[in-house]
Scaffold this motif. Structure first.
Motif, short mmCIF file in Angstrom:
data_model
loop_
_atom_site.label_atom_id
_atom_site.label_comp_id
_atom_site.label_asym_id
_atom_site.label_seq_id
_atom_site.Cartn_x
_atom_site.Cartn_y
_atom_site.Cartn_z
N ALA A 18 1.36 -1.23 -0.20
CA ALA A 18 0.32 0.22 0.19
C ALA A 18 0.34 0.89 -0.30
O ALA A 18 1.66 1.64 0.41
CB ALA A 18 -0.89 0.25 0.71
N ALA A 19 1.20 2.28 -1.04
CA ALA A 19 1.67 3.63 -0.91
C ALA A 19 1.58 4.38 -0.35
O ALA A 19 2.49 4.70 0.88
CB ALA A 19 0.80 4.31 -2.42
N ARG A 20 0.09 4.39 0.56
CA ARG A 20 0.56 5.55 2.22
C ARG A 20 -0.90 4.05 3.51
O ARG A 20 -1.63 4.41 3.07
CB ARG A 20 0.19 6.25 1.39
N THR A 21 -0.16 4.74 4.09
CA THR A 21 -0.63 3.48 5.68
C THR A 21 -0.18 4.81 6.27
O THR A 21 0.84 5.13 6.59
CB THR A 21 -0.51 2.21 5.42
N THR A 22 -1.08 3.95 7.63
CA THR A 22 -0.25 4.92 9.10
C THR A 22 1.29 4.70 9.40
O THR A 22 2.01 5.37 10.13
CB THR A 22 -1.62 5.38 9.75
N THR A 23 0.51 3.49 9.23
CA THR A 23 1.98 2.23 10.04
C THR A 23 2.93 2.65 8.64
O THR A 23 3.98 3.04 9.82
CB THR A 23 1.19 0.63 9.60
N GLY A 24 2.82 2.68 7.44
CA GLY A 24 4.46 2.95 7.08
C GLY A 24 4.82 4.61 7.62
O GLY A 24 5.96 4.77 7.14
N ASP A 25 4.00 5.77 7.52
CA ASP A 25 4.24 7.50 7.33
C ASP A 25 4.89 7.06 8.94
O ASP A 25 5.99 8.01 9.07
CB ASP A 25 3.44 7.71 7.49
N ARG A 26 4.45 5.64 10.25
CA ARG A 26 5.05 6.31 11.74
C ARG A 26 6.49 5.05 11.20
O ARG A 26 7.42 5.82 12.15
CB ARG A 26 4.36 5.41 12.38
N LEU A 27 6.74 3.93 10.60
CA LEU A 27 8.34 3.68 10.71
C LEU A 27 8.83 4.90 9.67
O LEU A 27 10.22 4.52 9.95
CB LEU A 27 7.64 2.43 9.54
N SER A 28 8.11 5.26 8.65
CA SER A 28 9.14 6.34 8.13
C SER A 28 10.07 6.99 8.68
O SER A 28 11.54 7.76 8.92
CB SER A 28 8.14 7.06 7.18
N LEU A 29 9.12 8.12 9.80
CA LEU A 29 9.20 8.99 10.81
C LEU A 29 10.34 8.51 11.55
O LEU A 29 11.67 8.57 12.10
CB LEU A 29 8.40 9.07 11.27
N THR A 30 10.43 6.60 12.08
CA THR A 30 11.82 6.31 13.23
C THR A 30 12.84 6.51 12.61
O THR A 30 13.43 6.20 12.65
CB THR A 30 10.69 5.07 13.83
N LEU A 31 12.47 5.51 10.88
CA LEU A 31 13.66 5.47 10.20
C LEU A 31 14.39 6.92 9.66
O LEU A 31 15.74 6.67 10.32
CB LEU A 31 13.45 5.04 8.92
N PHE A 32 13.85 7.81 9.84
CA PHE A 32 14.12 8.88 9.67
C PHE A 32 15.23 9.24 10.52
O PHE A 32 16.49 10.05 11.17
CB PHE A 32 13.55 10.12 8.79
N ARG A 33 14.56 9.81 12.27
CA ARG A 33 15.38 9.46 13.48
C ARG A 33 16.32 8.55 13.22
O ARG A 33 17.82 9.43 13.74
CB ARG A 33 14.16 9.00 15.14
N ALA A 34 16.51 7.55 12.82
CA ALA A 34 17.20 6.33 13.17
C ALA A 34 18.75 7.21 12.06
O ALA A 34 19.64 6.83 12.65
CB ALA A 34 17.03 4.91 12.73
N ARG A 35 18.00 7.51 10.90
CA ARG A 35 19.11 7.81 10.18
C ARG A 35 19.73 8.91 10.42
O ARG A 35 21.27 9.01 10.35
CB ARG A 35 18.71 8.08 8.85
N LEU A 36 19.70 10.05 11.00
CA LEU A 36 20.21 10.97 11.84
C LEU A 36 21.04 10.71 12.81
O LEU A 36 22.15 11.45 12.84
CB LEU A 36 19.59 12.02 12.67
N ARG A 37 20.83 9.61 13.79
CA ARG A 37 21.70 9.07 14.74
C ARG A 37 23.06 8.57 14.14
O ARG A 37 23.83 8.98 14.83
CB ARG A 37 20.73 7.74 15.83
N PHE A 38 23.06 8.06 13.11
CA PHE A 38 24.52 7.69 12.66
C PHE A 38 24.45 8.09 11.20
O PHE A 38 25.44 7.89 10.70
CB PHE A 38 24.30 5.81 11.94
N THR A 39 24.36 9.22 10.83
CA THR A 39 24.81 10.18 10.08
C THR A 39 25.02 11.15 10.34
O THR A 39 26.10 11.94 9.77
CB THR A 39 23.72 9.86 8.59
N GLY A 40 24.12 12.20 10.90
CA GLY A 40 24.60 12.88 11.41
C GLY A 40 24.35 14.23 10.66
O GLY A 40 25.05 15.69 10.29
N THR A 41 23.68 13.72 9.89
CA THR A 41 23.44 14.36 9.06
C THR A 41 21.86 15.67 9.14
O THR A 41 20.53 15.06 8.09
CB THR A 41 23.69 15.03 7.41
N PRO A 42 21.19 16.51 10.39
CA PRO A 42 20.32 17.22 10.61
C PRO A 42 19.48 18.34 9.47
O PRO A 42 20.20 18.46 8.53
CB PRO A 42 20.42 17.93 11.27
N VAL A 43 18.29 17.81 8.98
CA VAL A 43 17.98 18.98 8.22
C VAL A 43 17.85 19.97 8.57
O VAL A 43 17.51 20.29 10.01
CB VAL A 43 16.77 18.02 7.78
#
Length: 331
Positions: free
Chosen positions: A52-77
């Motif tokens: 499913a292209a757009r779901t609440t579960t997918g949106d939440r997981l996407s945000l979690t992945l974004f937070r995680a990526r920030l922790r080890f990439t150190g490239t905040p927006v």
């Protein structure tokens, strides 16, 4: 894929990744688990998006992945970039999505006000139900015009903004009921029609249009935008299309928040025009022209800038803005 079952199986792992992503101080073992959890969750997200292209579960997981990526990439927006994107892309796209509903709401309100004014003016005895001849005469010859100059500029602007913001907020908040927007819109249109009829009875219909035109163009259009936004959420619940009702409400609810921010700004602009322009002893073409320019700017923002953003794929919700805010706090 059974999304509910898939979520139930992997929820604990996603929650653990979110806790690690939010943790300010991480040990070496935490970092290893963060990277491993990120890779697994990214695979999970790809499977969810494939189903499913757009779901609440997918949106939440996407945000979690974004937070995680920030922790080890150190490239905040850059938060300033997120704010700029919100006003240049997301807000106009959200307004563009409700453009046609806004037009229909506008037409309905004008028709109601016109019918009410015509009926009162042409029906013997109808006008008398709104007050004594003396009270109606005072309203038409004094009160209507004095309203714009009886209070200090700052206090009057704040009062106007608060009142209009309340009307718009109720339409947005209770729009999902499907009943409040038509009721509130009708009440406001009827009030306009009654005022026009009273002014017409004393030969002051010209004053009615002159005094509401400078600020009323943008003020009324903002109220119509609020009505359209409320109806949008109601319709997403009634006819979600290929989305589930939860998905439709989540997506359009985020756009609704975006629109609410825009309404606060357009109503503030209308309040400033009403508080600083309408009361001035300037030529009426100048005052009405200022109001027309203000409305034209909002229409350009909604239809032209919003159209560009929408055609580029922007839906007008707060997902990207939330990511920018997360970037600001994740460090």
């Amino acid at each position: 894929m059974d999304l509910d079952a898939y979520t139930e199986v992997h929820r604990d792992r996603w929650q653990e990744l979110d806790r690690l992503a939010r943790r300010r101080h991480a040990s070496g073992d935490d970092v290893d688990r963060l990277v491993s959890g990120y890779q697994e969750a990214a695979t999970d997200l790809a499977r969810i998006r494939g189903a499913a292209a757009r779901t609440t579960t997918g949106d939440r997981l996407s945000l979690t992945l974004f937070r995680a990526r920030l922790r080890f990439t150190g490239t905040p927006v850059d938060p300033l970039t997120a704010v700029a994107t919100f006003f240049a892309v997301q807000l106009p796209a959200a307004l563009y999505r409700i453009r046609w509903v806004t037009i229909w709401v506008t037409v309905a309100a004008v028709l109601i006000a016109g019918i009410v004014a015509t009926w009162i003016s042409s029906t013997p005895g109808a006008l008398a139900t709104f007050g004594t001849p003396e009270a109606l005469r005072q309203y038409a010859t004094e009160d209507f015009v004095d309203y714009y100059s009886d209070h200090g500029l700052g206090a009057f602007t704040a009062q106007v903004w608060t009142n209009n913001a309340y009307i718009a907020a109720t339409m947005v908040a209770f729009g999902i009921t499907g009943l409040w927007v038509p009721f509130s819109l009708s009440q406001n249109a009827i009030s306009l029609g009654v005022s026009a009829a009273i002014m017409h009875s004393e030969g002051r219909l010209g004053d009615f249009f002159l005094y509401i035109s400078p600020h009323g163009q943008l003020e009324l259009y903002s109220v119509f935008l609020a009505a359209a936004a409320g109806l949008m959420v109601f319709w997403s619940w009634i006819a979600p299309g290929q989305r589930t009702r939860a998905q439709a409400l989540a997506e359009d609810g985020r756009a609704l928040i975006t629109i609410a921010v825009g309404l606060a700004l357009t109503l503030l602009l209308a309040g400033i025009v009403e508080g600083t322009v309408t009361r001035q002893d300037w030529p009426w073409p100048v005052k009405i022209g200022i109001g027309t320019v203000a409305l034209a700017a909002v229409l350009w923002y909604q239809w032209v800038l919003g159209g560009r953003a929408f055609r580029a794929g922007e839906r007008g919700d707060l997902e990207e803005f939330e990511r920018g805010a997360t970037a600001l706090t994740a460090g």
